[in-house]
Design a protein around this motif. Structure first.
Motif, mmCIF file in Angstrom:
data_model
loop_
_atom_site.group_PDB
_atom_site.id
_atom_site.type_symbol
_atom_site.label_atom_id
_atom_site.label_comp_id
_atom_site.label_asym_id
_atom_site.label_seq_id
_atom_site.Cartn_x
_atom_site.Cartn_y
_atom_site.Cartn_z
ATOM 1 N N ASN A 1 0.830 -1.206 0.000
ATOM 2 C CA ASN A 1 0.000 0.000 0.000
ATOM 3 C C ASN A 1 0.867 1.260 0.000
ATOM 4 O O ASN A 1 0.551 2.251 -0.683
ATOM 5 N N THR B 1 2.227 1.674 -3.467
ATOM 6 C CA THR B 1 1.171 2.125 -4.378
ATOM 7 C C THR B 1 0.864 3.605 -4.169
ATOM 8 O O THR B 1 0.704 4.373 -5.136
ATOM 9 N N GLY B 2 0.769 4.013 -2.903
ATOM 10 C CA GLY B 2 0.494 5.423 -2.618
ATOM 11 C C GLY B 2 1.605 6.333 -3.102
ATOM 12 O O GLY B 2 1.348 7.433 -3.635
ATOM 13 N N ARG C 1 3.747 5.785 -5.600
ATOM 14 C CA ARG C 1 3.729 5.871 -7.065
ATOM 15 C C ARG C 1 2.566 6.732 -7.554
ATOM 16 O O ARG C 1 2.702 7.506 -8.515
ATOM 17 N N GLY C 2 1.420 6.601 -6.894
ATOM 18 C CA GLY C 2 0.286 7.438 -7.283
ATOM 19 C C GLY C 2 0.578 8.914 -7.082
ATOM 20 O O GLY C 2 0.210 9.763 -7.920
ATOM 21 N N TYR C 3 1.259 9.224 -5.997
ATOM 22 C CA TYR C 3 1.600 10.631 -5.725
ATOM 23 C C TYR C 3 2.607 11.150 -6.744
ATOM 24 O O TYR C 3 2.506 12.291 -7.212
ATOM 25 N N ILE D 1 2.914 10.226 -9.739
ATOM 26 C CA ILE D 1 2.270 10.374 -11.051
ATOM 27 C C ILE D 1 1.341 11.578 -11.077
ATOM 28 O O ILE D 1 1.348 12.381 -12.023
ATOM 29 N N THR D 2 0.533 11.720 -10.027
ATOM 30 C CA THR D 2 -0.507 12.761 -10.035
ATOM 31 C C THR D 2 -0.068 14.053 -9.364
ATOM 32 O O THR D 2 -0.562 15.136 -9.701
ATOM 33 N N ARG E 1 -0.933 14.828 -6.500
ATOM 34 C CA ARG E 1 -1.990 15.213 -5.566
ATOM 35 C C ARG E 1 -1.731 14.581 -4.198
ATOM 36 O O ARG E 1 -1.392 13.393 -4.099
ATOM 37 N N SER F 1 -3.416 11.302 -3.124
ATOM 38 C CA SER F 1 -2.888 10.024 -3.607
ATOM 39 C C SER F 1 -1.999 9.347 -2.570
ATOM 40 O O SER F 1 -1.696 8.155 -2.688
ATOM 41 N N TYR G 1 -0.393 5.383 1.245
ATOM 42 C CA TYR G 1 0.934 5.399 1.861
ATOM 43 C C TYR G 1 0.822 5.630 3.368
ATOM 44 O O TYR G 1 1.464 4.937 4.169
#
Length: 283
Positions: free
Chosen positions: A66, A69-70, A72-74, A76-77, A79, A82, A86
């Motif tokens: 998790n 994932t958090g 990588r999402g941050y 990318i975005t 935001r 995201s 994490y």
């Protein structure tokens, strides 16, 4: 006139012994059931702890996944929302580590493996996760943050804690196999103790019933039949005494009584005959 109290040692001994044997078997059977029950509970509790340990290992992995994932999402975005996986992953990881330490206890090998896994996870957080998040806060440096996350160090740290957790799981697999055998053996022993004790008690009760029927009931039936014949006027029979104890003494006493009655009857008949003869001479 004082009468001696009848001796009832034989009958008391028989009945007391029967009750004592049943009580002893019941106590031994209950003790065996309790012992096997305790063994089964210990094995079941140990298996439950093992299952909890496996779940805690899965929670450790999920918490780290998790966080990754958090992150990588941050990256990318950009935001802040995201980062929620994490943040929740960090909290979940702390809980999983505490739970694993509690379940592993003082086991040296598992403790060492867990320490290595925790060290790798913490290194990823401080050297990869936190650094990348701090750098990515500046949009101009986001590419640098992505490079930190993707440069291979994070993968090496992930591989390290995964290997250590897998090693703990492997050790626990052997324990789980042994525990499963203990549970099966405990269930079997408990059933054997319960049903064996019950069967043994029934057999003893059956044996005691046969003994009482042979030593008490049947002799009493013969005594009652003899008494009925005497009541009908048959004073020529003698009761065959086959047992000792109270019933045997009763038979001997009845034989003596009937013999006395028979002698008394003969005496009365002789006296009556003499009186009849004397009366005939007078006439």
């Amino acid at each position: 006139m004082q009468q001696n109290m009848p001796q009832t040692l034989g009958l008391n001994r028989l009945l007391g012994g029967a009750i004592g044997v049943i009580a002893l078997v019941s106590v031994l059977s209950s003790g065996a059931v309790l012992i096997t029950g305790d063994q089964l509970r210990e094995a079941t509790d140990a298996r439950s702890r093992s299952n909890q340990l496996i779940r805690a290992l899965d929670n450790f992995r999920a918490a780290m996944l998790n966080q990754e994932t958090g992150l990588r999402g941050y990256l990318i975005t950009g935001r802040d929302g995201s980062l929620e996986p994490y943040r929740t992953g960090r909290l979940a990881l702390d809980e999983a580590i505490d739970r694993l330490r509690s379940l592993i206890g003082q086991d040296p090998e598992r403790t060492r493996l867990l320490a290595d896994a925790v060290a790798a996870a913490r290194s990823w957080q401080t050297e990869v996760g936190e650094v990348a998040i701090r750098i990515a806060a500046d949009p101009a440096k986001r590419d640098e943050a992505v490079h930190i996350e993707a440069n291979g160090q994070g993968k090496r740290l992930f591989d390290t804690f995964r290997e250590r957790l897998a090693a703990i799981e492997g050790l626990e697999g052997a324990v789980r196999t042994a525990l499963a055998e203990r549970v099966v053996r405990g269930e079997r022993n408990e059933s054997v103790a319960l049903w064996g004790g019950t069967l043994l008690t029934l057999l003893i009760c059956l044996g005691i019933g046969v003994a009482i029927n042979r030593l008490i009931v049947q002799p009493l039936v013969r005594v009652m039949s003899f008494v009925e014949r005497v009541g009908e006027g048959n004073l020529s029979d003698q009761l065959e005494v086959r047992t000792g104890g109270e019933v045997g003494r009763l038979g001997v006493t009845l034989n003596a009584m009937v013999a006395g009655l028979s002698d008394l009857a003969r005496t009365n008949r002789a006296a009556t005959a003499d009186l009849n003869a004397a009366a005939a001479e007078i006439r």
